[in-house]
Design a protein around this motif. Structure first.
Motif, PDB file in Angstrom:
ATOM      1  N   ARG A 102       0.808  -1.213   0.000  1.00 26.88           N
ATOM      2  CA  ARG A 102       0.000   0.000   0.000  1.00 26.88           C
ATOM      3  C   ARG A 102       0.845   1.269   0.000  1.00 26.88           C
ATOM      4  O   ARG A 102       1.951   1.302   0.537  1.00 26.88           O
ATOM      5  N   SER A 104       1.020   3.855   1.902  1.00 24.82           N
ATOM      6  CA  SER A 104       0.582   4.287   3.230  1.00 24.82           C
ATOM      7  C   SER A 104       1.756   4.228   4.190  1.00 24.82           C
ATOM      8  O   SER A 104       2.658   3.398   4.024  1.00 24.82           O
ATOM      9  N   GLN A 157      -7.260   0.290   0.698  1.00 29.06           N
ATOM     10  CA  GLN A 157      -6.290   0.747  -0.295  1.00 29.06           C
ATOM     11  C   GLN A 157      -5.906  -0.412  -1.205  1.00 29.06           C
ATOM     12  O   GLN A 157      -5.921  -1.567  -0.800  1.00 29.06           O
ATOM     13  N   THR A 189      -6.095  13.181   0.999  1.00 29.83           N
ATOM     14  CA  THR A 189      -5.045  12.175   1.137  1.00 29.83           C
ATOM     15  C   THR A 189      -3.673  12.796   1.379  1.00 29.83           C
ATOM     16  O   THR A 189      -2.699  12.075   1.580  1.00 29.83           O
ATOM     17  N   THR A 271      -0.445  11.636   8.816  1.00 29.49           N
ATOM     18  CA  THR A 271       0.673  10.711   9.018  1.00 29.49           C
ATOM     19  C   THR A 271       0.935  10.506  10.502  1.00 29.49           C
ATOM     20  O   THR A 271       1.178   9.379  10.963  1.00 29.49           O
ATOM     21  N   LEU A 274      -1.909   8.275  11.875  1.00 31.29           N
ATOM     22  CA  LEU A 274      -1.709   6.882  11.491  1.00 31.29           C
ATOM     23  C   LEU A 274      -0.626   6.218  12.339  1.00 31.29           C
ATOM     24  O   LEU A 274      -0.763   5.063  12.760  1.00 31.29           O
ATOM     25  N   ARG A 291      -4.758   1.532   8.379  1.00 32.26           N
ATOM     26  CA  ARG A 291      -4.422   1.851   6.998  1.00 32.26           C
ATOM     27  C   ARG A 291      -4.934   3.235   6.620  1.00 32.26           C
ATOM     28  O   ARG A 291      -5.764   3.822   7.312  1.00 32.26           O
ATOM     29  N   LYS A 293      -4.204   7.087   4.185  1.00 33.86           N
ATOM     30  CA  LYS A 293      -3.263   8.093   3.705  1.00 33.86           C
ATOM     31  C   LYS A 293      -3.850   9.459   4.008  1.00 33.86           C
ATOM     32  O   LYS A 293      -5.035   9.691   3.758  1.00 33.86           O
ATOM     33  N   ILE A 297      -8.541   7.463   6.941  1.00 29.61           N
ATOM     34  CA  ILE A 297      -7.930   6.428   7.774  1.00 29.61           C
ATOM     35  C   ILE A 297      -8.955   5.359   8.142  1.00 29.61           C
ATOM     36  O   ILE A 297     -10.128   5.663   8.372  1.00 29.61           O
TER      37      ILE A 297
END
Length: 372
Positions: A102, A104, A157, A189, A271, A274, A291, A293, A297
């Motif tokens: 992915r 990600s 994703q 994203t 980010t 995540l 998961r 971006k 999320i």
């Protein structure tokens, strides 16, 4: 035409690469995808349209068939007319997937044997080719629709390179490729303004809604002038689509995204968010996958991490309700409703992300103390 509509049309298409310079305004994502289906069939002269299993593209009678979720389907005649659902290239729940599939900051906990390229992407693409070989008229496809990241389906994703190759295959068979940006568009994203840009391909038609109006009923279909001209075969009209007030709202949304650097904020806070959720995954066995971006999320809750079986609905609801009681509203998605869908306002802060992570940890601890 009211000058505000013209102004907004120019502002919006300036955000697109290539020859995506024509726009039709509507009021919702379902309407946008409905119109994109019509455009594709008119322009190509073909009937069959593909979409991915687990996708969501709307609930109008036309788009209900495009949506591949039994939970969103009414038993109506003709809903599936000319529509084909293909295998979903899901690196976590699908047949194939690895630890580097992915785009990600967070990957699956599945093993990866890839030395070069992505074997999972190749395998899913081969399955798509099989559909073309056996289930479609050769060279006579109208279109394929794909979300850049599946939303209602649970923030799924795809393996790197899959959509780019899929688009080439569709075009080789006479069709158009439609990017559904209803949830991924407008910088959500982070890295790109449009989700399809992260897949390194240029669609023929792009549909958008939700974030385009920040809650105001507004949606759009952007395509090339040649494809848009196909609507000239008959009269076509939308009473409220792109009205002056909606256009003013759309302009204001673009202004705020630019002035407040919300795309950059989505990347940085997303980010960070995540990463924080990935730490919770290490702590709680019921978090099978994290998961996404930017600020799109997903957190998949499982009953058995090794088998990736969905967490039982009563347990999911306990956690979900506890989060609400503690001050955080998460969405739910996926076929079994066991994925926490986290798509907050793009203006959230690092402190907001910290609060949400802390609340989720507390909710899991209090709802399922044996997982602490």
């Amino acid at each position: 035409m009211h000058p505000k509509i013209h102004e907004y049309a120019e502002r919006l298409v300036a955000k697109f690469p290539g020859n995506l310079k024509s726009v039709c305004f509507v009021n919702s994502g379902s309407e946008a995808n409905d119109l994109a289906m019509l455009m594709a069939r008119l322009h190509t002269g073909n009937q069959d349209i593909l979409s991915l299993r687990n996708c969501y593209h709307g609930m109008s009678p036309y788009t209900m068939g495009l949506t591949a979720h039994s939970t969103w389907r009414f038993p109506l005649p003709g809903v599936n007319n000319g529509l084909v659902h293909v295998m979903n290239p899901d690196p976590y729940q699908g047949i194939w997937g690895g630890s580097n599939c992915r785009d990600s900051p967070v990957q699956t906990n599945r093993d990866c044997q890839c030395a070069v390229g992505c074997q999972a992407s190749d395998a899913y693409y081969n399955e798509l080719e099989e559909t073309f070989k056996y289930s479609l008229p050769r060279g006579k496809v109208a279109a394929m629709f794909a979300e850049s990241i599946q939303g209602v389906g649970g923030t799924v994703q795809f393996p790197k390179g899959y959509l780019k190759r899929a688009a080439a295959l569709v075009r080789a068979n006479g069709g158009l490729f439609v990017a559904d940006e209803v949830q991924t568009g407008f910088g959500r994203t982070g890295e790109h303004f449009w989700g399809f840009e992260g897949h390194d391909y240029l669609p023929d038609i792009v549909t958008m809604a939700k974030g385009i109006g920040n809650g105001f009923p507004l949606a759009a279909v952007v395509t090339t002038p040649e494809i848009a001209a196909s609507l000239g075969q008959a009269l076509h009209f939308n009473t409220y689509g792109g009205n002056p007030m909606a256009s003013a709202v759309g302009i204001a949304v673009l202004d705020v995204i630019e002035e407040e650097q919300l795309q950059r904020n989505s990347l940085e806070v997303g980010t960070y968010f995540l990463t924080g959720l990935a730490k919770l995954q290490q702590r709680f066995e019921i978090i099978g996958d994290v998961r996404g971006k930017g600020l799109m999320i997903g957190v998949e809750l499982v009953g058995n991490r090794e088998k990736r079986t969905p967490l039982a609905t009563p347990h999911v609801l306990d956690i979900w309700e506890k989060c609400k009681d503690l001050g955080v509203l998460f969405g739910r998605g996926g076929l079994h409703g066991n994925v926490l869908r986290i798509k907050p306002p793009m203006c959230i802060t690092l402190a907001d992300a910290n609060f949400a992570v802390d609340v989720l940890a507390r909710a899991i601890t209090e709802s399922l103390p044996e997982n602490n």
